[in-house]
Design an enzyme around this catalytic site. Structure first.
Site: not given
Ligand code: NAP
Ligand code: F7E
Length: 334
Positions: A123, A125, A147
């Site tokens: 990520s 992050e 995270y």
């Molecule tokens: P998400 O919607 O939060 O999905 C997470 C998945 O992980 C869900 O299916 C959840 O199952 C499963 N899970 C959580 N804990 C588990 C466990 N102990 N054993 C088995 N399954 C488990 O996340 P996403 O946005 O699709 O992201 C997918 C991956 O990419 C994650 O690793 C995230 O950290 C990473 N990532 C996301 C982004 C982004 O912008 N979306 C960017 C960079 C990296 P349940 O449905 O049961 O909760």
């Molecule tokens: O926040 C700001 C907050 O929670 C984005 C995950 O998929 O992407 C995701 O992480 C920004 C932050 O995503 C609110 O402070 C303001 O700066 O949508 P977010 P994230 O933290 O960037 C990365 C790449 C991952 O890997 C993670 O799994 O938005 N913000 N106001 C807020 N954020 C939230 N959630 N809620 C608010 O009300």
């Protein structure tokens, strides 16, 4: 027919990836953890085409048993505790899922079949308090949340198993990617859902935290294609996946409210409850290596993404019985 195991198949990315792999003729094994109620909303439209198996990243034996039974050639490790604020309140659990879970899966691969190709969901992050703009594969990490720290562990472990055991392991360093299937607590979907509710007279306020944070937001349907491409190369490598554009949370708000002819300042309230103990202020990725070596490029721009999400929220609120459309229906021109 190649077989792929997808952990986190019930999540946003898992559902798009499963759909993509099915379209390429894969047998898809979707790993789900046991829950007292079924949460298959995101995969309902493809559920009968996927083999659902129970397993948990906390349980080493379940991972070994799945690999032994299904013999996948590819494993996509998307499961994680992925919400940054929860990682501050549950740091130990986040470490167990998001960091040690990677070790358990890589150990299962090493023991059962080290020829399996492995994708790790790294990520942006990990870049946290960025030391370089834009961020690329060589940019040093400086995570700003439990995270982010857990993801750095998973990232380096993947590199280590590649170098120690010759496992084909890739980390995709993915910047934020969004869609109508994004969890409602993430800021993009929180905003578009609120806009749709306000437009329909169901809400009159949206409480947000830091409006100045800047992110490189892309469309999830584009990003899962990059995951697959990484596992089809001659040699495993790590890739940044991003659009190369950054926008503030406020710009996202302006675009979403403006699209529905609403004045955001009448509805948005800043609430310190949503501030984080440490913030990631600016992310913008350089995906030129992925462009060059994988031929990958995003197809949905910032404005297209915001509109697609608002449209989907309006549609679902108007008719809650509708399930998620396929990615092809969501972005027909792709
Ligand atoms: P998400 O919607 O939060 O999905 C997470 C998945 O992980 C869900 O299916 C959840 O199952 C499963 N899970 C959580 N804990 C588990 C466990 N102990 N054993 C088995 N399954 C488990 O996340 P996403 O946005 O699709 O992201 C997918 C991956 O990419 C994650 O690793 C995230 O950290 C990473 N990532 C996301 C982004 C982004 O912008 N979306 C960017 C960079 C990296 P349940 O449905 O049961 O909760
Ligand atoms: O926040 C700001 C907050 O929670 C984005 C995950 O998929 O992407 C995701 O992480 C920004 C932050 O995503 C609110 O402070 C303001 O700066 O949508 P977010 P994230 O933290 O960037 C990365 C790449 C991952 O890997 C993670 O799994 O938005 N913000 N106001 C807020 N954020 C939230 N959630 N809620 C608010 O009300």
């Amino acid at each position: 027919m190649p077989t792929a195991l997808v952990t986190g198949v019930t999540g946003q990315d898992g559902s798009y990836l499963a759909e993509f792999l099915l379209s390429r003729g894969y047998q898809v094994i979707g790993m789900v953890r046991r829950t007292s109620t079924i949460n298959f909303d995101r995969i309902r439209h493809i559920q009968d085409q996927i083999e659902i198996v129970q397993g948990d990243l906390l349980d080493q034996m379940s991972l070994i048993a799945i690999l032994q039974e299904y013999h996948p050639q590819e494993v996509y490790n998307l499961a994680a505790q992925s919400f940054v604020p929860t990682s501050f309140t549950q740091p130990v659990l986040t470490g167990e899922f998001t960091a040690l879970g990677v070790t358990r899966m890589l150990e299962a691969i090493r023991i059962v079949d080290p020829t399996i190709r492995f994708y790790q969901a790294s990520s942006s992050e990990m870049f946290g308090k960025v030391v370089e703009v834009p961020q690329r594969e060589t940019t040093p990490f400086y995570p700003r949340s439990p995270y982010g720290v857990a993801k750095v562990y998973g990232h380096w472990l993947t590199v280590n198993y590649r170098e120690s055991y010759n496992i084909y392991g890739c980390s995709g360093i993915l910047f934020n990617h969004e869609s109508p299937r994004r969890g409602l607590e993430f800021v993009t979907h929180k905003i578009t859902h609120a806009v749709a509710r306000i437009k329909m007279g169901l809400a009159d306020e949206l409480r947000l935290g830091n409006l100045q944070a800047q992110r490189d937001w892309g469309y999830a349907g584009d990003y899962v294609r990059a995951m697959w491409l990484m596992l089809q190369q001659d040699a495993p490598e790590d890739y940044v996946i991003a659009t190369g554009e950054t926008h503030s949370v406020q710009e996202f708000v302006e675009e979403a409210f403006g699209y529905q002819d609403l004045d955001w300042q009448e509805y948005v309230v800043q609430d310190p409850k949503f501030y984080r103990p440490a913030e990631v202020d600016l992310l913008v990725g350089d995906a030129s290596k992925a462009g060059r070596e994988l031929g990958w490029e995003p197809t949905v721009d910032f404005r297209g993404l915001v509109r697609l999400m608002v449209d989907a929220d309006l549609r679902t609120l108007q008719d809650p019985s509708q399930g998620y459309p396929s990615a092809a229906e969501e972005v027909p021109q792709r």
